[in-house]
Design a protein around this motif. Structure first.
Motif, PDB file in Angstrom:
ATOM      1  N   GLY A  57       0.816  -1.202   0.000  1.00 38.83           N
ATOM      2  CA  GLY A  57       0.000   0.000   0.000  1.00 38.83           C
ATOM      3  C   GLY A  57       0.851   1.253   0.000  1.00 38.83           C
ATOM      4  O   GLY A  57       2.083   1.189  -0.122  1.00 38.83           O
ATOM      5  N   VAL A  58       0.176   2.388   0.112  1.00 37.32           N
ATOM      6  CA  VAL A  58       0.884   3.668   0.200  1.00 37.32           C
ATOM      7  C   VAL A  58       0.553   4.340   1.528  1.00 37.32           C
ATOM      8  O   VAL A  58      -0.525   4.135   2.093  1.00 37.32           O
ATOM      9  CB  VAL A  58       0.528   4.619  -0.968  1.00 37.32           C
ATOM     10  N   PHE A  59       1.507   5.104   1.995  1.00 39.40           N
ATOM     11  CA  PHE A  59       1.329   5.969   3.164  1.00 39.40           C
ATOM     12  C   PHE A  59       1.146   7.357   2.566  1.00 39.40           C
ATOM     13  O   PHE A  59       2.111   7.999   2.153  1.00 39.40           O
ATOM     14  CB  PHE A  59       2.578   5.896   4.048  1.00 39.40           C
ATOM     15  N   TYR A  60      -0.098   7.795   2.460  1.00 41.23           N
ATOM     16  CA  TYR A  60      -0.390   9.019   1.736  1.00 41.23           C
ATOM     17  C   TYR A  60      -0.384  10.206   2.707  1.00 41.23           C
ATOM     18  O   TYR A  60      -1.248  10.312   3.581  1.00 41.23           O
ATOM     19  CB  TYR A  60      -1.742   8.905   1.034  1.00 41.23           C
ATOM     20  N   ALA A  61       0.605  11.073   2.539  1.00 42.49           N
ATOM     21  CA  ALA A  61       0.826  12.161   3.495  1.00 42.49           C
ATOM     22  C   ALA A  61       0.215  13.467   3.000  1.00 42.49           C
ATOM     23  O   ALA A  61       0.603  13.992   1.952  1.00 42.49           O
ATOM     24  CB  ALA A  61       2.321  12.336   3.740  1.00 42.49           C
ATOM     25  N   VAL A  62      -0.748  13.966   3.771  1.00 40.02           N
ATOM     26  CA  VAL A  62      -1.403  15.248   3.494  1.00 40.02           C
ATOM     27  C   VAL A  62      -0.938  16.238   4.555  1.00 40.02           C
ATOM     28  O   VAL A  62      -1.103  15.987   5.748  1.00 40.02           O
ATOM     29  CB  VAL A  62      -2.937  15.085   3.548  1.00 40.02           C
ATOM     30  N   GLN A  63      -0.351  17.345   4.125  1.00 35.39           N
ATOM     31  CA  GLN A  63       0.224  18.280   5.105  1.00 35.39           C
ATOM     32  C   GLN A  63      -0.502  19.610   5.195  1.00 35.39           C
ATOM     33  O   GLN A  63      -0.191  20.423   6.058  1.00 35.39           O
ATOM     34  CB  GLN A  63       1.703  18.526   4.757  1.00 35.39           C
ATOM     35  N   HIS A  64      -1.444  19.841   4.283  1.00 38.78           N
ATOM     36  CA  HIS A  64      -2.070  21.164   4.255  1.00 38.78           C
ATOM     37  C   HIS A  64      -3.530  21.179   4.671  1.00 38.78           C
ATOM     38  O   HIS A  64      -4.171  22.227   4.588  1.00 38.78           O
ATOM     39  CB  HIS A  64      -1.922  21.782   2.862  1.00 38.78           C
ATOM     40  N   ALA A  65      -4.046  20.041   5.123  1.00 40.29           N
ATOM     41  CA  ALA A  65      -5.439  20.025   5.577  1.00 40.29           C
ATOM     42  C   ALA A  65      -5.484  20.454   7.041  1.00 40.29           C
ATOM     43  O   ALA A  65      -5.933  19.715   7.917  1.00 40.29           O
ATOM     44  CB  ALA A  65      -6.030  18.634   5.385  1.00 40.29           C
ATOM     45  N   GLN A  66      -4.994  21.636   7.302  1.00 36.86           N
ATOM     46  CA  GLN A  66      -4.958  22.202   8.647  1.00 36.86           C
ATOM     47  C   GLN A  66      -5.697  23.536   8.606  1.00 36.86           C
ATOM     48  O   GLN A  66      -5.391  24.384   7.752  1.00 36.86           O
ATOM     49  CB  GLN A  66      -3.516  22.442   9.101  1.00 36.86           C
ATOM     50  N   TYR A  67      -6.616  23.732   9.553  1.00 38.01           N
ATOM     51  CA  TYR A  67      -7.392  24.978   9.558  1.00 38.01           C
ATOM     52  C   TYR A  67      -6.487  26.196   9.719  1.00 38.01           C
ATOM     53  O   TYR A  67      -6.832  27.292   9.289  1.00 38.01           O
ATOM     54  CB  TYR A  67      -8.441  24.927  10.667  1.00 38.01           C
ATOM     55  N   GLY A  68      -5.329  26.016  10.319  1.00 42.13           N
ATOM     56  CA  GLY A  68      -4.401  27.140  10.486  1.00 42.13           C
ATOM     57  C   GLY A  68      -3.672  27.518   9.207  1.00 42.13           C
ATOM     58  O   GLY A  68      -3.005  28.555   9.149  1.00 42.13           O
ATOM     59  N   LEU A  69      -3.785  26.687   8.181  1.00 35.05           N
ATOM     60  CA  LEU A  69      -3.088  26.959   6.914  1.00 35.05           C
ATOM     61  C   LEU A  69      -4.052  27.351   5.791  1.00 35.05           C
ATOM     62  O   LEU A  69      -3.839  28.333   5.092  1.00 35.05           O
ATOM     63  CB  LEU A  69      -2.308  25.719   6.461  1.00 35.05           C
ATOM     64  N   LEU A  70      -5.099  26.542   5.616  1.00 32.72           N
ATOM     65  CA  LEU A  70      -6.038  26.758   4.513  1.00 32.72           C
ATOM     66  C   LEU A  70      -7.471  26.684   5.019  1.00 32.72           C
ATOM     67  O   LEU A  70      -7.746  26.074   6.056  1.00 32.72           O
ATOM     68  CB  LEU A  70      -5.846  25.676   3.436  1.00 32.72           C
ATOM     69  N   SER A  71      -8.373  27.280   4.258  1.00 34.17           N
ATOM     70  CA  SER A  71      -9.795  27.132   4.574  1.00 34.17           C
ATOM     71  C   SER A  71     -10.288  25.813   3.978  1.00 34.17           C
ATOM     72  O   SER A  71      -9.621  25.224   3.113  1.00 34.17           O
ATOM     73  CB  SER A  71     -10.593  28.291   3.972  1.00 34.17           C
ATOM     74  N   LEU A  72     -11.459  25.393   4.406  1.00 31.28           N
ATOM     75  CA  LEU A  72     -12.040  24.175   3.842  1.00 31.28           C
ATOM     76  C   LEU A  72     -12.194  24.296   2.334  1.00 31.28           C
ATOM     77  O   LEU A  72     -11.921  23.367   1.577  1.00 31.28           O
ATOM     78  CB  LEU A  72     -13.420  23.920   4.463  1.00 31.28           C
ATOM     79  N   GLN A  73     -12.640  25.473   1.906  1.00 29.35           N
ATOM     80  CA  GLN A  73     -12.852  25.703   0.479  1.00 29.35           C
ATOM     81  C   GLN A  73     -11.529  25.610  -0.286  1.00 29.35           C
ATOM     82  O   GLN A  73     -11.465  25.019  -1.368  1.00 29.35           O
ATOM     83  CB  GLN A  73     -13.490  27.065   0.278  1.00 29.35           C
ATOM     84  N   GLU A  74     -10.479  26.195   0.294  1.00 30.40           N
ATOM     85  CA  GLU A  74      -9.168  26.151  -0.374  1.00 30.40           C
ATOM     86  C   GLU A  74      -8.666  24.714  -0.475  1.00 30.40           C
ATOM     87  O   GLU A  74      -8.142  24.298  -1.516  1.00 30.40           O
ATOM     88  CB  GLU A  74      -8.166  27.026   0.385  1.00 30.40           C
TER      89      GLU A  74
END
Lengths: 329, 121
Positions: A185-202
């Motif tokens: 499998g893959v270890f899929y790393a998401v680093q920008h799904a943080q409310y302090g960085l981007l909005s939900l819409q972004e």
């Protein structure tokens, strides 16, 4: 009773069957060793033989894609084992469209495939191996730098989209090639799904569509794990992603393991604090924290682990304590 | 044994064929066809008797078949070839360490990663 293999234990965990014990896996960087396929593979194989975890997460340097586009980095001794970026390749919005689609068999990507082949052949089919894949948005950050990425995202969205499409295409091709190395499998790393960085819409516009595109070729694999990096993560936005396991910094940021259970029926991975417990604690504290996590989750649909990489300064006895805690539970 | 020199076309052809047998062997091994994989790796060795890769792959295959002594002999051959000096020193070090680990594990059940205590017979 016949001992079951790591693979059988994880298959049982994913399917909700009765387990002999809770699965456990920790992972770390291997600085310097991560610069060649054979030394990267050798370091991971040693690590697995030393601790006998239920899965081996391969952790190449985060630059293994970016280097193929010309980024440079350097090992400066960070305790997480990560390298520092010393140059980027995107300086103006027009540069995004100049990126080329990468050949997964060449350069640093080809090297990483070679490392995967060595590891999977060495460990055999009973020890699942998963490869780290950074989301297109994370890779874009490595190409342009942390600050400038957000500026481009808000000021030059179409230019960034052009780059993200090329990155996503390259990543899809890489995963298609990696599937043939024997990974589980893959270890899929998401680093920008943080409310302090981007909005939900972004995140919806610049993250989600590319995530789902990239994960598509991994759908033939059975052990895909989503890692949500950072603080105040958008956990509830990811519950329908096509992965079996979700991992996040559960001891440092919401949701807690028990809260997350109400959001998602996926296998949850976490329970151990990286710094305060794995680095600064002692084996008794590691054991206690592990047992607490197993109690909270009832050991059901749960893999004991840390929210992110174990720092390379973590004492061996603490790592062993985490490994042994699942036997004691 | 032929009188081909190291860079003659015949040797290149044999080397390419050996590589093809090794690749085929890995494919067979990954699909669980261990007997056929063994056969393929042995053909590679016949064509290229100094192939570290072929002996290493054969060692892993024999180990998977639980043929302990034969596996150890294959890994010992790898060790000899690696000690003879590989062009790529780092790769040689990795193969040496992995090989010792397998011999240790087959001999006494311990990879012995920390000490590499291993006595050659």
């Amino acid at each position: 009773m016949t001992a079951i293999s790591h693979r059988q234990r994880l298959e049982t965990c994913l399917s909700g069957g009765k387990l002999d014990r809770v699965p456990v896996a920790l992972w770390r960087h291997f600085p310097v060793d991560d610069q060649r396929p054979d030394t990267l593979a050798g370091a991971h194989i040693d690590f697995q033989r030393m601790y006998d975890f239920d899965l081996l997460k391969v952790t190449p340097a985060s630059s293994y894609f970016a280097k193929a586009w010309g980024v440079t980095d350097e090992w400066r001794g960070a305790t997480e084992g990560t390298r520092e970026y010393t140059s980027h390749v995107i300086s103006c919005p027009e540069d995004w469209g100049g990126l080329r689609v990468l050949d997964p068999h060449q350069g640093s990507l080809g090297d990483s495939l070679e490392a995967l082949r060595i590891i999977t052949r060495e460990l055999g089919p009973d020890t699942p191996v998963i490869q780290t894949i950074f989301s297109p948005l994370s890779q874009a950050k490595n190409l342009v730098g942390r600050q400038l990425l957000i500026a481009h995202l808000r000021k030059y969205p179409q230019a960034l989209h052009e780059g993200l499409r090329i990155i996503a295409d390259s990543t899809r091709r890489y995963i298609e090639a990696a599937v043939n190395t024997g990974i589980a499998g893959v270890f899929y790393a998401v680093q920008h799904a943080q409310y302090g960085l981007l909005s939900l819409q972004e995140y919806g516009e610049f993250g989600r569509q590319y995530d789902l595109s990239v994960l598509e070729p991994a759908s033939t694999l059975w052990l895909n794990l989503l890692h949500l990096h950072g603080e105040q993560v958008m956990f509830d936005q990811f519950t329908e992603y096509p992965v079996s396991i979700i991992n996040w910094h559960d001891q440092d940021t919401p949701p807690s393991l028990s809260e997350a259970r109400t959001f998602s029926n996926r296998v949850l991975c976490g329970g151990l604090r990286r710094e305060r417990t794995m680095v600064l604690g002692d084996p008794d504290q590691v054991t206690q924290e592990a047992l607490d996590a197993i109690r909270v989750t009832q050991g059901d649909h749960f893999i004991l682990g840390t929210g992110c990489v174990v720092p390379i300064i973590a004492p061996r006895s603490n790592i062993l304590a985490a490994r042994h805690a699942v036997e004691a539970a | 044994m032929t009188n081909n020199t190291a860079d003659s076309p015949a040797v290149h052809q044999e080397s390419a064929s050996a590589a093809a047998y090794i690749n085929k062997g890995w494919e067979l091994k990954s699909s669980g066809k261990l007997d056929e994989a063994e056969d393929s790796f042995r053909k590679a060795i016949t064509l290229q008797p100094g192939s570290v890769e072929a002996y290493y792959a054969l060692g892993l295959t024999l180990k998977a078949q639980n043929r302990r002594q034969e596996s150890i002999r294959s890994f010992e051959k790898v060790f000899d070839l690696v000690e003879g000096g590989l062009e790529d020193r780092v790769r040689g070090q990795m193969l040496r360490r992995l090989t010792l680990g397998h011999i240790n594990q087959l001999s006494n059940g311990d990879w012995n990663l920390e000490h590499e205590i291993w006595q050659r017979k």
